[in-house]
Design a protein around this motif. Structure first.
Motif, mmCIF file in Angstrom:
data_model
loop_
_atom_site.group_PDB
_atom_site.id
_atom_site.type_symbol
_atom_site.label_atom_id
_atom_site.label_comp_id
_atom_site.label_asym_id
_atom_site.label_seq_id
_atom_site.Cartn_x
_atom_site.Cartn_y
_atom_site.Cartn_z
ATOM 1 N N ALA A 296 74.532 19.033 -8.562
ATOM 2 C CA ALA A 296 75.816 19.681 -8.262
ATOM 3 C C ALA A 296 76.129 20.713 -9.335
ATOM 4 O O ALA A 296 75.739 20.563 -10.501
ATOM 5 C CB ALA A 296 76.935 18.651 -8.182
ATOM 6 N N GLU A 297 76.835 21.761 -8.923
ATOM 7 C CA GLU A 297 77.185 22.851 -9.826
ATOM 8 C C GLU A 297 78.594 23.311 -9.472
ATOM 9 O O GLU A 297 78.946 23.421 -8.293
ATOM 10 C CB GLU A 297 76.190 23.996 -9.661
ATOM 11 C CG GLU A 297 76.421 25.179 -10.578
ATOM 12 C CD GLU A 297 75.382 26.264 -10.349
ATOM 13 O OE1 GLU A 297 74.381 26.300 -11.084
ATOM 14 O OE2 GLU A 297 75.584 27.069 -9.401
ATOM 15 N N LEU A 298 79.404 23.583 -10.481
ATOM 16 C CA LEU A 298 80.795 23.974 -10.266
ATOM 17 C C LEU A 298 81.072 25.302 -10.958
ATOM 18 O O LEU A 298 80.584 25.544 -12.066
ATOM 19 C CB LEU A 298 81.731 22.892 -10.813
ATOM 20 C CG LEU A 298 83.242 23.138 -10.705
ATOM 21 C CD1 LEU A 298 83.958 21.856 -10.352
ATOM 22 C CD2 LEU A 298 83.797 23.705 -12.020
ATOM 23 N N THR A 299 81.851 26.155 -10.279
ATOM 24 C CA THR A 299 82.307 27.413 -10.871
ATOM 25 C C THR A 299 83.819 27.391 -10.947
ATOM 26 O O THR A 299 84.502 27.166 -9.938
ATOM 27 C CB THR A 299 81.839 28.615 -10.043
ATOM 28 O OG1 THR A 299 80.410 28.625 -10.003
ATOM 29 C CG2 THR A 299 82.322 29.920 -10.672
ATOM 30 N N VAL A 300 84.352 27.598 -12.158
ATOM 31 C CA VAL A 300 85.797 27.595 -12.359
ATOM 32 C C VAL A 300 86.235 28.954 -12.898
ATOM 33 O O VAL A 300 85.632 29.497 -13.821
ATOM 34 C CB VAL A 300 86.227 26.456 -13.307
ATOM 35 C CG1 VAL A 300 85.521 26.552 -14.653
ATOM 36 C CG2 VAL A 300 87.747 26.453 -13.511
ATOM 37 N N THR A 301 87.276 29.517 -12.278
ATOM 38 C CA THR A 301 87.901 30.736 -12.780
ATOM 39 C C THR A 301 89.087 30.304 -13.636
ATOM 40 O O THR A 301 90.024 29.676 -13.145
ATOM 41 C CB THR A 301 88.387 31.630 -11.630
ATOM 42 O OG1 THR A 301 87.310 31.860 -10.724
ATOM 43 C CG2 THR A 301 88.890 32.951 -12.157
ATOM 44 N N ILE A 302 89.024 30.659 -14.923
ATOM 45 C CA ILE A 302 89.985 30.107 -15.873
ATOM 46 C C ILE A 302 90.365 31.171 -16.903
ATOM 47 O O ILE A 302 89.606 32.128 -17.130
ATOM 48 C CB ILE A 302 89.383 28.852 -16.556
ATOM 49 C CG1 ILE A 302 90.449 28.040 -17.292
ATOM 50 C CG2 ILE A 302 88.217 29.211 -17.462
ATOM 51 C CD1 ILE A 302 89.973 26.659 -17.726
ATOM 52 N N SER A 303 91.554 31.013 -17.499
ATOM 53 C CA SER A 303 92.029 31.987 -18.483
ATOM 54 C C SER A 303 92.843 31.297 -19.569
ATOM 55 O O SER A 303 93.122 30.101 -19.506
ATOM 56 C CB SER A 303 92.868 33.075 -17.799
ATOM 57 O OG SER A 303 94.062 32.536 -17.269
ATOM 58 N N ASN A 304 93.217 32.098 -20.561
ATOM 59 C CA ASN A 304 94.052 31.700 -21.691
ATOM 60 C C ASN A 304 93.352 30.668 -22.580
ATOM 61 O O ASN A 304 92.136 30.657 -22.670
ATOM 62 C CB ASN A 304 95.442 31.269 -21.227
ATOM 63 C CG ASN A 304 96.272 32.455 -20.763
ATOM 64 O OD1 ASN A 304 96.045 33.597 -21.147
ATOM 65 N ND2 ASN A 304 97.241 32.191 -19.913
ATOM 66 N N GLN A 305 94.089 29.793 -23.210
ATOM 67 C CA GLN A 305 93.558 28.963 -24.305
ATOM 68 C C GLN A 305 93.035 27.629 -23.753
ATOM 69 O O GLN A 305 93.647 26.579 -23.919
ATOM 70 C CB GLN A 305 94.660 28.741 -25.343
ATOM 71 C CG GLN A 305 95.201 30.039 -25.920
ATOM 72 C CD GLN A 305 96.467 29.831 -26.725
ATOM 73 O OE1 GLN A 305 96.828 28.720 -27.089
ATOM 74 N NE2 GLN A 305 97.159 30.925 -27.034
ATOM 75 N N PHE A 306 91.883 27.679 -23.139
ATOM 76 C CA PHE A 306 91.413 26.522 -22.388
ATOM 77 C C PHE A 306 90.430 25.652 -23.166
ATOM 78 O O PHE A 306 89.654 26.102 -23.996
ATOM 79 C CB PHE A 306 90.768 26.957 -21.074
ATOM 80 C CG PHE A 306 89.642 27.941 -21.208
ATOM 81 C CD1 PHE A 306 88.368 27.534 -21.591
ATOM 82 C CD2 PHE A 306 89.848 29.299 -20.941
ATOM 83 C CE1 PHE A 306 87.326 28.452 -21.705
ATOM 84 C CE2 PHE A 306 88.821 30.216 -21.057
ATOM 85 C CZ PHE A 306 87.545 29.794 -21.443
ATOM 86 N N LEU A 307 90.502 24.375 -22.851
ATOM 87 C CA LEU A 307 89.462 23.402 -23.142
ATOM 88 C C LEU A 307 89.090 22.765 -21.816
ATOM 89 O O LEU A 307 89.971 22.408 -21.028
ATOM 90 C CB LEU A 307 89.960 22.319 -24.103
ATOM 91 C CG LEU A 307 90.350 22.746 -25.521
ATOM 92 C CD1 LEU A 307 90.899 21.541 -26.285
ATOM 93 C CD2 LEU A 307 89.166 23.350 -26.256
#
Length: 629
Positions: free
Chosen positions: A547-558
């Motif tokens: 399985a493979e996941l793509t996440v669109t994310i921004s700012n100060q992430f962990l």
């Protein structure tokens, strides 16, 4: 009170020659029935429970907004006062004790807090004063009233006759005199007078403030309250917001209680009638903020404005007993429940329910609190003898794997009654064709002597989904009934999804395993600030090997990934304290190493890389692919 007489009587004569004519033009459609008290209480109780599910027990507030939290907690206080249900008193007190001290800027998503619920935003302080007066009315504990007095003295330092002959400044920098802060001030000062034996100081302040307000020009020739004054101390012609109109009603009512001046009660009627004229603040009978209109964009502030109006319209309806106000309340409550409610009993910002792909309706705890005020207002002020409600939990997502799949829902049933005796509640479940729904056919509830607090129980509802079920949302409903015509329908949706592809904040509900104090922004995206977080669960089929996941994310992430929702591996981390989403991008994560569990579930956790400044990770989109043997 000569300014009150001169200003408001003149305005009334010019804008609405007769209040009877105003009420005839007012928006409530004729013949719209008020729901029975039992049903109104059940609706309010369910909506209040949904709102409190977003309360952060650790930080003792609703995430990501300081002033909105005050208003939401006052709404819960209103619910407890109106319903007799005192289950949330401990949360009010938890907020009071945990948050009465100072906090640095950003820790509670905003300005530095000086202590005693005060900050540079004077109106934010005012909302907390109103909340603690409500808490005092609930409990009669002096500490709440004392805190409201402390906040009131803080606000009084910003009363400034040197500019515009009076009025409270909106902010510590003294840049703006506006309707919200001054409407609050009159209500707060009058409420304090009405609760403090032998007071004259707060009454004097209230009367001076009302006279200034009535003569300030904030109220325009149509009887509507514009947002504020210009530097030249004239009405700035800015937007008419529903909460300013509501505060004007509430201010006049509370000062009328303090003085007995009939013209103040007439002023409250006038301001309410002006708002309820079709095309003023209502459209087709429904209270409508200008930001509610399709094509407009709301924001976190606007989301709670209409609820504040309904709080004070309720006060006016109770005070006068006049049907036109009760009818207006009933219209809002009925429309919200029928047209502005999700399957999970979440209530949106557009009370008429309009929504398009380009201009979707918005649902979050702020909109929940606002709409809840209308449901509370629809409760009979004389009380309700018996009420039955029910709610269903949100089930996990089902990804079919060639065999029937079973999930368990929790059915919560709650009953109130003025008579202490056992009550049998019938249970009947319904689901899509070919699905099997199993639940007990009836339960017996022993109603306690405390007539306001509901007796409740939780029942398992077993749902078996056939392997060939189509992708999409599938409705499951359970009807609870009891003697005396009590009935309530609880609903939930099972999402069957062979593909994983959703927007954060607008489509991610079924995938959320733990909300963790996270919030949702106006631009689609779920975020986690400070110590908050959120966890998505991906229930891959048992045959999955990769399985493979793509996440669109921004700012100060962990971003952490794990196989069980308890053990985590850090896979993404932003090392710069960005606040402008300039790092927004797609990140692909290999989930195969985390498929070792028997059920093949994988969990993704998002939190804040720099928790001290309140700009945590924000997820905009998630997609995943998987394959099996």
């Amino acid at each position: 009170m000569t300014m009150t007489r001169r200003t408001l009587v003149a305005l009334t004569a010019a804008a609405l020659p007769a209040l009877g004519a105003a009420s005839a033009a007012h928006a409530a459609p004729p013949g719209e029935p008020r729901v029975r008290g039992a049903e109104a209480l059940a609706r309010a109780r369910v909506a209040a429970d949904v709102l409190m599910s977003d309360y952060d027990e650790d930080k003792a507030w609703f995430p990501s907004s300081w002033w909105n939290s005050a208003v939401a907690l006052q709404t819960i206080g209103d619910y407890m006062l109106r319903s007799g249900d005192r289950r949330y008193l401990k949360q009010l007190d938890r907020t009071f004790e945990r948050n009465k001290g100072p906090f640095p800027a950003g820790e509670l998503s905003g300005d530095e807090l000086y202590g005693n619920f005060t900050s540079r935003a004077i109106d934010d302080s005012g909302w907390w004063a109103l909340t603690w007066i409500t808490a005092y009315d609930l409990t009669q504990e002096p500490k709440y009233l004392d805190m409201a007095v402390t906040i009131g003295e803080f606000m009084n330092d910003f009363w400034d006759p040197a500019t515009c002959d009076g009025g409270i400044w909106w902010d510590e920098e003294r840049t703006y005199k506006n309707a919200v802060t001054n409407g609050q001030w009159i209500r707060i000062t009058a409420e304090l007078h009405n609760r403090i034996d032998g007071d004259t100081v707060w009454l004097d302040r209230a009367q001076v403030a009302w006279d200034w307000y009535a003569d300030s020009g904030l109220l325009n020739e149509r009887g509507l309250v514009n947002d504020g004054l210009t530097d030249a101390c004239e009405n700035n012609g800015d937007r008419v917001y529903t909460y300013n109109q509501g505060l004007a009603i509430g201010a006049a009512l509370e000062l009328w209680r303090a003085t007995g001046d009939a013209e103040l009660l007439e002023a409250a009627r006038y301001v309410a009638d002006s708002a309820l004229v079709e095309g003023a603040l209502v459209a087709d009978g429904i209270l409508t903020e200008w930001t509610d209109v399709l094509g407009e964009t709301t924001n976190d502030n606007h989301k709670q404005f209409k609820g504040i109006f309904l709080r004070y319209l309720m006060d006016l309806a109770d005070t006068t007993g006049e049907d036109r106000y009760r009818q207006a309340v009933a219209t809002q409550a009925s429309t919200i429940w029928e047209d502005d409610r999700t399957i999970g009993d979440e209530l949106g910002v557009r009370w008429a329910g309009a929504s398009t792909e380009d201009s979707p309706n918005v649902f979050d705890w702020r909109t929940q609190a606002s709409a809840l005020s209308a449901l509370i207002a629809d409760l009979p002020d004389s009380g309700v003898r018996r009420s039955l409600s029910a709610s269903l939990s949100r089930p996990p997502v089902v990804i079919p794997d060639g065999e029937p799949t079973s999930v368990q829902l929790d059915l919560d049933v709650a009953l109130t009654s003025t008579a202490s005796r056992p009550v049998r509640v019938g249970i009947e479940a319904e689901g899509p064709d070919g699905w099997r729904i199993e639940v007990a056919g009836s339960i017996d509830l022993d109603v306690p002597e405390d007539e306001g607090t509901p007796i409740s129980t939780t029942l398992p509802v077993q749902v078996t989904i056939p392997a060939e079920a189509d992708d999409g949302h599938h409705l499951v409903s359970v009807t609870a009934t009891a003697l005396g015509g009590l009935e309530f329908v609880a609903r939930s949706e099972v999402l069957v999804a062979r593909a994983i592809d959703f927007d954060g904040g607008t489509e991610d509900g079924p995938w959320l395993w733990d909300v963790g104090g996270s919030g949702v922004t106006d631009e689609p995206g779920r975020f986690a600030d400070g110590t908050s977080f959120f966890v998505y669960r991906f229930p891959f089929p048992a045959s999955t090997t990769a399985a493979e996941l793509t996440v669109t994310i921004s700012n100060q992430f962990l971003v952490d990934v794990g196989p069980d929702g308890e053990t985590w591996t850090r896979v993404l981390a932003e090392d710069e304290p960005l606040r402008d989403a300039s790092n927004r991008g797609d990140h692909t994560i290999d989930l195969t190493p985390y498929l070792g569990g028997e059920d093949k579930d994988v969990y993704l956790k998002v939190s804040d890389a720099f928790p001290e400044d309140g700009w945590g990770g924000q997820v905009h989109h998630v997609s995943a692919q998987y394959s099996g043997a």
